[in-house]
Design an enzyme around this catalytic site. Structure first.
Site, mmCIF file in Angstrom:
data_model
loop_
_atom_site.group_PDB
_atom_site.id
_atom_site.type_symbol
_atom_site.label_atom_id
_atom_site.label_comp_id
_atom_site.label_asym_id
_atom_site.label_seq_id
_atom_site.Cartn_x
_atom_site.Cartn_y
_atom_site.Cartn_z
ATOM 1 N N SER A 204 31.920 -71.013 15.503
ATOM 2 C CA SER A 204 33.253 -71.217 14.938
ATOM 3 C C SER A 204 34.313 -70.307 15.540
ATOM 4 C CB SER A 204 33.208 -71.037 13.427
ATOM 5 O OG SER A 204 32.619 -69.806 13.086
ATOM 6 N N HIS B 124 31.039 -77.110 12.161
ATOM 7 C CA HIS B 124 32.190 -77.443 13.008
ATOM 8 C C HIS B 124 31.911 -78.628 13.934
ATOM 9 C CE1 HIS B 124 35.169 -74.301 12.106
ATOM 10 N NE2 HIS B 124 34.114 -73.561 11.798
ATOM 11 N N LYS C 160 35.443 -79.051 6.279
ATOM 12 C CA LYS C 160 36.189 -78.926 7.528
ATOM 13 C C LYS C 160 36.749 -80.291 7.937
ATOM 14 C CE LYS C 160 34.333 -74.522 8.504
ATOM 15 N NZ LYS C 160 33.058 -73.819 8.492
#
Ligand code: PLP
Length: 394
Positions: free
Chosen positions: A182, A210, A241
């Protein structure tokens, strides 16, 4: 006054002195390409809202409709109060989206990790862990009581060396890695890691926080990116996310998922995702399955921005994803850079120790499908101006 908490005051002061004190901006608007911060409109380069779903009308509508039908909360842990058909539907849809047999949802990506490692390994076992793995993997590893053996970042040769030297000493072993890292935006070499984990009979776990909604066909994640369906035992993910909501998921081998329903402590002792969160995630899946448009735009934006930043002379590190670190070195410089950007109406946070190693402070720009061309150009102009002013670029 009692002196017993005085040490906290001292610690806070030393964080401030070192440029490592978190000052959190208060938003008066939804997450989008632009934000209202303290009454001021600023360009948003901070959020993990990769696809612009956090404020998407279809997610909002789905959440509202679900609240009308089911209320707000799950009211207790699922093993005691029962589970809503909405949660079951999300688990089935997530598994299908990722092309794996089973999935279980948890409250967040962090708790999904906390649930998993302690259920899989104990004090006699070992966890082989990438040295840059996310804090939730580190905490989960410690909680398991297993011996933690760190291997060099994204280095399959070092992983193999450690496994060949130490694997035989432990009945069970897990190899665990972030999918996308990340803070650097690089990707774990999961194809090679799979071969090695297989050879040494270690359970393979990847945290795709991610990668979900970003990597692979239409955002199906890192397993899809490498074509490793059915080979990765445990795929942890988050709906906080790219999905734009909040929630965690563990997908993969049905035995692991079934075991987590029996022995995953954050599953057994903490309530489920809320109703509007689950409904919004289902709407996010609808959007992702209908079209790759948002994922395609995300990558187009990311490539445009990164190429231009390199052209300006910035060091964007090892990123191969929309995560774009601007490497600055010392934390005070990164903080000053961030403040100067904010003066130019660009919101991009400085990140320092302990989130990244000391001396590797940076600004991290998060590109989103929500940005349009003018937004990206505005951001580039601000970076160029501040970069020159602070002597980071010529
Ligand atoms: C963000 C992140 C998490 C935590 O996810 P939440 O859903 O916000 O709790 C876990 N692992 C990795 C690698 C992350 O980047």
């Amino acid at each position: 006054m009692s002196e017993k908490l005085k040490w906290i005051e001292n610690e806070l002061q030393s964080l401030k002195d070192a440029g490592l004190y978190n000052r959190i901006r208060t938003l008066g608007s939804p997450q989008g390409a632009w934000l209202v911060v303290d009454g001021r409109r600023v360009l948003n380069f901070c959020s993990n809202n990769y696809l612009g779903l956090a404020n998407h009308p279809r997610l909002v509508k789905a959440a509202q409709a679900a609240v009308d039908q089911y209320g707000v909360g799950p009211a207790a842990v699922r093993t005691i109060a029962g589970t809503m058909d909405l949660h079951v539907a999300l688990e089935q849809r997530m598994a299908a989206f990722k092309g794996v047999p089973s999935a279980i949802t948890l409250q967040s990506g962090f708790t999904a990790n906390l649930a998993t490692l302690p259920a899989l390994v104990g004090k006699d076992d070992a966890i082989f862990s990438d040295e840059l793995n996310h804090a939730s993997i580190i905490d989960s590893s410690r909680l398991s009581g297993a011996q933690i053996i760190r291997y060099a970042h994204a280095d399959p040769d070092d992983l193999e060396r450690k496994l060949s030297e130490q694997r035989a000493a432990f009945p069970r072993a897990v190899v665990v890695t972030d999918g996308v890292f990340s803070m650097d935006g690089d990707i774990a070499p999961l194809d090679k890691i799979f071969e090695i984990a297989q050879k040494y009979e270690a359970i393979l776990m990847v945290d795709d926080a991610h990668g979900e909604g970003v990597l692979g066909r239409g955002g199906r994640g890192i397993v899809d990116h490498f074509g490793l369906h059915g080979k990765v035992d445990v795929e942890v993910g988050t709906m906080s996310k790219a999905f734009g909501v909040v929630g965690g998921v563990v997908a993969g081998n049905p035995l692991v998922v079934e075991w987590l329903r029996q022995r995953g402590r954050p599953f057994l002792f903490s309530s489920a995702m809320t109703v509007p969160d689950v409904a919004a995630c289902l709407a996010a899946l609808d959007i992702l399955e209908e079209s790759t448009e948002l994922v395609d735009r995300l990558w187009k934006n990311a490539n445009y921005f990164k190429t231009a930043m390199k052209g300006l002379g910035f060091d964007t590190g090892s990123s191969v994803t929309p995560i774009t670190p601007i490497m600055l070195g010392e934390a005070p410089l990164a903080q000053q850079f961030s403040r100067e950007l904010f003066e130019q109406d660009v919101f991009a946070m400085a990140i320092g120790f302990p989130t990244v190693p000391r001396g590797k402070a940076r600004i991290r720009v998060m590109i989103s499908a929500a940005h349009d061309q003018a937004d990206l150009d505005k951001g580039l102009e601000a970076f160029a101006r501040v970069g020159k002013k602070l002597g980071v670029i010529a």
